[in-house]
Design an enzyme around this catalytic site. Structure first.
Site, PDB file in Angstrom:
ATOM      1  N   GLU A 131      18.320 -18.603  -0.336  1.00  0.00           N
ATOM      2  CA  GLU A 131      18.070 -17.309  -0.961  1.00  0.00           C
ATOM      3  C   GLU A 131      17.898 -17.459  -2.476  1.00  0.00           C
ATOM      4  O   GLU A 131      17.028 -16.825  -3.076  1.00  0.00           O
ATOM      5  CB  GLU A 131      19.214 -16.349  -0.606  1.00  0.00           C
ATOM      6  CG  GLU A 131      19.157 -14.993  -1.268  1.00  0.00           C
ATOM      7  CD  GLU A 131      17.900 -14.187  -0.971  1.00  0.00           C
ATOM      8  OE1 GLU A 131      17.097 -14.580  -0.105  1.00  0.00           O
ATOM      9  OE2 GLU A 131      17.709 -13.163  -1.652  1.00  0.00           O
ATOM     10  N   LYS A 158      14.505 -16.352  -4.515  1.00  0.00           N
ATOM     11  CA  LYS A 158      14.510 -15.423  -5.658  1.00  0.00           C
ATOM     12  C   LYS A 158      13.720 -16.012  -6.825  1.00  0.00           C
ATOM     13  O   LYS A 158      12.917 -15.330  -7.443  1.00  0.00           O
ATOM     14  CB  LYS A 158      15.936 -15.110  -6.131  1.00  0.00           C
ATOM     15  CG  LYS A 158      16.777 -14.220  -5.247  1.00  0.00           C
ATOM     16  CD  LYS A 158      16.398 -12.758  -5.277  1.00  0.00           C
ATOM     17  CE  LYS A 158      15.344 -12.422  -4.277  1.00  0.00           C
ATOM     18  NZ  LYS A 158      15.673 -12.294  -2.890  1.00  0.00           N
ATOM     19  N   TRP A 197      -2.940  -2.803  -1.521  1.00  0.00           N
ATOM     20  CA  TRP A 197      -2.586  -4.229  -1.565  1.00  0.00           C
ATOM     21  C   TRP A 197      -3.634  -4.914  -0.702  1.00  0.00           C
ATOM     22  O   TRP A 197      -3.671  -4.723   0.514  1.00  0.00           O
ATOM     23  CB  TRP A 197      -1.176  -4.415  -1.006  1.00  0.00           C
ATOM     24  CG  TRP A 197      -0.626  -5.800  -1.147  1.00  0.00           C
ATOM     25  CD1 TRP A 197       0.060  -6.300  -2.219  1.00  0.00           C
ATOM     26  CD2 TRP A 197      -0.670  -6.863  -0.189  1.00  0.00           C
ATOM     27  NE1 TRP A 197       0.430  -7.600  -1.978  1.00  0.00           N
ATOM     28  CE2 TRP A 197       0.002  -7.973  -0.740  1.00  0.00           C
ATOM     29  CE3 TRP A 197      -1.225  -6.988   1.095  1.00  0.00           C
ATOM     30  CZ2 TRP A 197       0.142  -9.182  -0.067  1.00  0.00           C
ATOM     31  CZ3 TRP A 197      -1.089  -8.204   1.762  1.00  0.00           C
ATOM     32  CH2 TRP A 197      -0.412  -9.274   1.170  1.00  0.00           C
ATOM     33  N   HIS A 200      17.196 -36.835   2.551  1.00  0.00           N
ATOM     34  CA  HIS A 200      16.199 -37.205   3.572  1.00  0.00           C
ATOM     35  C   HIS A 200      14.782 -36.833   3.129  1.00  0.00           C
ATOM     36  O   HIS A 200      13.898 -36.664   3.959  1.00  0.00           O
ATOM     37  CB  HIS A 200      16.542 -36.525   4.896  1.00  0.00           C
ATOM     38  CG  HIS A 200      17.876 -36.955   5.427  1.00  0.00           C
ATOM     39  ND1 HIS A 200      18.100 -38.210   5.953  1.00  0.00           N
ATOM     40  CD2 HIS A 200      19.064 -36.321   5.457  1.00  0.00           C
ATOM     41  CE1 HIS A 200      19.369 -38.329   6.312  1.00  0.00           C
ATOM     42  NE2 HIS A 200      19.980 -37.187   6.014  1.00  0.00           N
ATOM     43  N   CYS A 246       0.837  -1.198   0.000  1.00  0.00           N
ATOM     44  CA  CYS A 246       0.000   0.000   0.000  1.00  0.00           C
ATOM     45  C   CYS A 246       0.877   1.256   0.000  1.00  0.00           C
ATOM     46  O   CYS A 246       1.973   1.246   0.546  1.00  0.00           O
ATOM     47  CB  CYS A 246      -0.935   0.063   1.188  1.00  0.00           C
ATOM     48  SG  CYS A 246      -2.111  -1.273   1.282  1.00  0.00           S
ATOM     49  N   LYS A 285       6.665  -4.941  -1.433  1.00  0.00           N
ATOM     50  CA  LYS A 285       8.053  -4.672  -1.100  1.00  0.00           C
ATOM     51  C   LYS A 285       8.253  -4.638   0.405  1.00  0.00           C
ATOM     52  O   LYS A 285       9.205  -5.197   0.925  1.00  0.00           O
ATOM     53  CB  LYS A 285       8.499  -3.352  -1.742  1.00  0.00           C
ATOM     54  CG  LYS A 285       9.973  -3.019  -1.495  1.00  0.00           C
ATOM     55  CD  LYS A 285      10.886  -4.071  -2.109  1.00  0.00           C
ATOM     56  CE  LYS A 285      12.362  -3.818  -1.818  1.00  0.00           C
ATOM     57  NZ  LYS A 285      13.159  -5.012  -2.096  1.00  0.00           N
ATOM     58  N   GLU A 321       9.895 -16.155  -6.102  1.00  0.00           N
ATOM     59  CA  GLU A 321       9.254 -14.850  -6.047  1.00  0.00           C
ATOM     60  C   GLU A 321       8.916 -14.286  -7.416  1.00  0.00           C
ATOM     61  O   GLU A 321       7.835 -13.746  -7.606  1.00  0.00           O
ATOM     62  CB  GLU A 321      10.201 -13.838  -5.379  1.00  0.00           C
ATOM     63  CG  GLU A 321      10.236 -13.882  -3.897  1.00  0.00           C
ATOM     64  CD  GLU A 321      11.039 -12.708  -3.350  1.00  0.00           C
ATOM     65  OE1 GLU A 321      12.247 -12.653  -3.610  1.00  0.00           O
ATOM     66  OE2 GLU A 321      10.453 -11.855  -2.673  1.00  0.00           O
ATOM     67  N   ASN A 327      -3.151   3.007   5.041  1.00  0.00           N
ATOM     68  CA  ASN A 327      -2.272   1.825   5.032  1.00  0.00           C
ATOM     69  C   ASN A 327      -2.340   1.196   6.420  1.00  0.00           C
ATOM     70  O   ASN A 327      -2.400   1.922   7.415  1.00  0.00           O
ATOM     71  CB  ASN A 327      -0.814   2.222   4.772  1.00  0.00           C
ATOM     72  CG  ASN A 327      -0.589   2.732   3.367  1.00  0.00           C
ATOM     73  OD1 ASN A 327      -1.484   2.669   2.521  1.00  0.00           O
ATOM     74  ND2 ASN A 327       0.608   3.226   3.118  1.00  0.00           N
ATOM     75  N   GLY A 328      -2.247  -0.112   6.477  1.00  0.00           N
ATOM     76  CA  GLY A 328      -2.288  -0.776   7.782  1.00  0.00           C
ATOM     77  C   GLY A 328      -3.552  -1.610   7.892  1.00  0.00           C
ATOM     78  O   GLY A 328      -4.257  -1.841   6.914  1.00  0.00           O
ATOM     79  N   ARG A 388       6.144  -0.917  -4.094  1.00  0.00           N
ATOM     80  CA  ARG A 388       5.770  -1.478  -2.794  1.00  0.00           C
ATOM     81  C   ARG A 388       4.805  -2.660  -2.946  1.00  0.00           C
ATOM     82  O   ARG A 388       4.599  -3.408  -1.994  1.00  0.00           O
ATOM     83  CB  ARG A 388       5.121  -0.397  -1.930  1.00  0.00           C
ATOM     84  CG  ARG A 388       6.087   0.692  -1.519  1.00  0.00           C
ATOM     85  CD  ARG A 388       5.348   1.791  -0.795  1.00  0.00           C
ATOM     86  NE  ARG A 388       4.807   1.334   0.470  1.00  0.00           N
ATOM     87  CZ  ARG A 388       5.370   1.527   1.644  1.00  0.00           C
ATOM     88  NH1 ARG A 388       6.501   2.177   1.717  1.00  0.00           N
ATOM     89  NH2 ARG A 388       4.814   1.091   2.736  1.00  0.00           N
TER      90      ARG A 388
HETATM   91  C1  AGP Z   1      12.873 -10.627  -0.626  1.00  0.00           C
HETATM   92  O1  AGP Z   1      13.158 -10.793  -1.970  1.00  0.00           O
HETATM   93  C2  AGP Z   1      11.458 -10.473  -0.320  1.00  0.00           C
HETATM   94  N1  AGP Z   1      10.843  -9.461  -1.064  1.00  0.00           N
HETATM   95  C3  AGP Z   1      11.059 -10.581   1.127  1.00  0.00           C
HETATM   96  O2  AGP Z   1      11.306 -11.891   1.524  1.00  0.00           O
HETATM   97  C4  AGP Z   1      11.690  -9.610   2.129  1.00  0.00           C
HETATM   98  O3  AGP Z   1      13.037  -9.895   2.273  1.00  0.00           O
HETATM   99  C5  AGP Z   1      10.953  -9.708   3.471  1.00  0.00           C
HETATM  100  O4  AGP Z   1       9.622  -9.335   3.287  1.00  0.00           O
HETATM  101  C6  AGP Z   1      11.588  -8.869   4.548  1.00  0.00           C
HETATM  102  O5  AGP Z   1      11.603  -7.531   4.205  1.00  0.00           O
HETATM  103  P1  AGP Z   1      12.521  -6.501   4.976  1.00  0.00           P
HETATM  104  O6  AGP Z   1      13.929  -6.892   4.722  1.00  0.00           O
HETATM  105  O7  AGP Z   1      12.176  -5.173   4.365  1.00  0.00           O
HETATM  106  O8  AGP Z   1      12.169  -6.567   6.429  1.00  0.00           O
END
Ligand code: AGP
Length: 628
Positions: A500, A504, A75, A523, A2, A623, A507, A101-102, A27
């Site tokens: 990680e 990626k 969002w 396992h 948002c 974001k 996502e 927002n929130g 965002r």
């Molecule tokens: C990472 O690619 C993601 N968009 C997500 O996992 C992100 O790292 C997570 O939401 C934490 O965000 P922050 O680092 O802003 O706290």
């Protein structure tokens, strides 16, 4: 997650609102809307589910104008992404409009009461409750006073503030919100609790936004609102009122962001730009923090004395998503360099755990945005338990940075792509420097410290060299882009790198991917392996190289394609065992996750591109995740 923008001044507000919403697209959102007020008592809204371009198209067809207005990217949390659920929401019979927002946790009970009082709800959102609630207070107040616009100015907008404040007192949850009033078109009232808001100060105009990016290029004077603050914003005045402290002077700071930092700089996507920025962002994270003469690192903002740091007996690293992966890297590095026990915990779990942590525990909240709701809540809970909490954050003035006892800023510059890239590598480097600093207070010798500093100083150029794999990775991406599942496997320092890499890919390409410690694969996940399930091995030379090669053999024996991310020496040993090899420079083992992150970021990027995915704005993601 948002976004809010607002404007009061002498220009047509809609231009700034749309430009600001464009800057906030990163965002994450699924609908948008704006409202504009004119002095003739007209309050016009335009809303559209879907991308911002849809709203812009509607406005091109049916323009609205005004010198005061607010806008929003939503969002969805309560109710799907529809025109009706998009913000702004109207309070009363067209009296006012609210963007928010929130999450309002008690919206159901408030809604029942308001419906019983005759208010008609047109959306499924929690925000509409806020709009009607403020309207209900205004209707009580207005019935008693019937103020004109001129009288309202004379009274410094106090009657409006009273209504907003009364409504806020009824809310349980979090908000960054902005309200405009049809009959008082020269003011925006904004309020913050747990969701960021900033005010930009211009010449005869003020701007409002949920982060600083919409302000870049329009003003460099910024006021960060704190929780429980209300801002009363007109073209020429800005009053900041705190719930408990009354009116306070606005703390106007300089915004140190240049336009180039919030545009794509010639790259096709923000993500690609941010991947290629990493040699520079790593330098920025390290700048001024390495002390070769003392063979250590130092940090200006930890706000802890060397004596306090020497008495640390345990470290808890917490965060979400990519930041949690950086925390795992930090666990390996800090334990190795400083010999302090480190525990890594998902912030969303830590907030509800009751961990028996002793005195001498130091808690680090790791977060790119500094606004992640779970991380903020976990940090508050640790603070409440009496632990010293520090932040490792990229966003100056963010909620987590402000509430922490101290911390380390990443200085990686704005990260706009939803998939975190440069923030991850900067987090890893910040944690490595922390390990060096704490290690040098304990057992690390000056010679060992000096070697680590050499390794760190060489890193940006090694990352630049790693970026040369771009073309090779693009070709590998073409080869595997249609696969339905990927495994990412690594051990020791490269286990978090595997997690990680898998995140990626998930996502931005929507391909199922799992990251595992390479040995753990047998396992369970090995059952997934077939000729269409590639395994990406993160396997540079190092202590566990041979072990991982054995794991690679196990995958090969089951017909699974193997992609190896390794160094030149490793490539020679791996030979034909891997179907594809991506070479990265040889670095110290504790820096490997930073260098190996480059090809896995690029692999995810090119696969997503090949599959036609919206790389910078992947579906369903935001974001910064400011709801629980
Ligand atoms: C990472 O690619 C993601 N968009 C997500 O996992 C992100 O790292 C997570 O939401 C934490 O965000 P922050 O680092 O802003 O706290």
């Amino acid at each position: 997650m948002c976004g809010i923008v607002g404007y009061v001044g002498h220009r047509d507000c809609v231009d700034f609102l749309l430009q600001g919403l464009r800057r906030l697209e990163y965002r994450g959102y699924d609908s948008s809307g704006v409202v504009a007020l004119t002095h003739g008592g007209r309050m016009q809204t335009a809303k559209a589910a879907g991308r911002l371009d849809k709203l812009i198209g509607r406005l091109a067809h049916s323009p609205i104008h005004g010198t005061t207005g607010v806008g929003h990217t939503r969002w969805a949390t309560h109710g799907p992404a529809t025109d009706e659920n998009s913000h702004p929401h109207i309070g009363g019979d067209g009296l006012l409009a609210v963007v928010h927002n929130g999450v309002i946790e008690n919206f159901r009970s408030l809604k029942e009461r308001l419906e019983a009082a005759g208010y008609i709800f047109r959306s499924a959102t929690d925000t509409e409750v806020v709009a009607h609630l403020i309207a209900s207070y205004w209707e009580q107040e207005h019935a008693a006073t019937s103020l004109t616009a001129a009288e309202m100015v004379e009274q410094n907008y106090e009657p409006l503030v009273r209504c907003v404040r009364a409504a806020l007192q009824k809310l349980r949850g979090t908000y960054g919100l902005a309200v405009v009033f049809r009959d008082f078109p020269d003011v925006v009232i904004a309020a913050k609790l747990g969701s960021p808001l900033v005010v930009g100060v211009g010449d005869g105009e003020h701007f409002l936004a949920s982060d600083s990016s919409p302000l870049v290029g329009v003003t460099d004077k910024i006021v960060y609102l704190d929780d429980h603050e209300i801002a009363v914003i007109t073209a020429d005045t800005l009053r900041v009122l705190h719930r408990d402290l009354g009116e306070k002077p606005a703390d106007v700071r300089t915004l140190a962001l240049a336009a180039g930092e919030v545009d794509k700089g010639g790259y096709e996507h923000f993500m690609l730009k941010e991947i290629f920025e990493q040699p520079d962002t790593l330098c920025n994270t390290m700048r001024g923090r390495l002390k070769p003469d003392e063979a250590t690192a130092h940090f200006g903002g930890l706000n802890l004395s060397p004596k306090e740091l020497r008495s640390v007996r345990r470290i808890v690293l917490t965060g979400c998503g990519t930041s949690w992966h950086a925390a795992l890297v930090g666990e390996y590095v800090i334990e190795e360099l400083a010999r302090i026990p480190v525990e890594v915990e998902y912030a969303s779990e830590l907030r509800y755990r009751n961990p028996p942590l002793d005195d001498g525990t130091l808690v680090f909240a790791i977060t790119q945005s500094g606004e992640t709701a779970d991380t903020l809540a976990a940090m508050r809970e640790m603070k409440r338990m009496g632990h010293t909490t520090l932040a490792i954050s990229n966003v100056v003035g963010s909620s987590i940075a402000k509430e922490a006892h101290g911390g380390i800023y990443l200085h990686a510059g704005p990260e706009i792509g939803v998939a975190s890239t440069k923030a991850f590598t900067s987090q890893c480097v910040a944690l490595t420097m922390l390990g060096l600093y704490l290690g040098r207070m304990r057992h690390l010798s000056p010679v060992q410290g000096a070697r680590i500093i050499d390794d760190l100083q060489a890193l940006p150029e090694q990352v630049r060299a790693a970026l040369a794999c771009d073309e090779a990775v693009r070709q590998i991406a073409d080869k595997y882009a249609q696969c339905g599942t990927f495994l990412y496997l690594g051990r020791q320092f490269n286990f978090p790198a595997a997690l990680e890499g898998a995140l990626k890919l998930k996502e931005i390409s929507y391909i199922h991917a799992e990251g595992y410690p390479a040995a753990e694969m047998k396992h369970g996940p090995i059952a997934l392996v077939d000729e269409n399930t590639p395994s990406v091995f993160i396997v540079p030379q190092g202590a566990v190289f041979e072990k991982v090669i054995s794991n690679m053999e196990e995958i090969k024996a089951r017909g699974g394609p193997v992609i190896a991310v390794t160094c030149a020496e490793g490539a020679a040993t791996i030979g034909d065992l891997a179907d594809d090899v991506i070479e990265v420079p040889t670095v110290a083992d504790f820096l490997q996750p930073i260098v190996t992150a480059i090809p896995t970021q690029l692999l995810a990027y090119y696969i997503a591109l090949r599959r036609g995915c919206d790389v910078d704005k992947p579906r369903n993601l935001a974001k910064s995740v400011t709801v629980e």
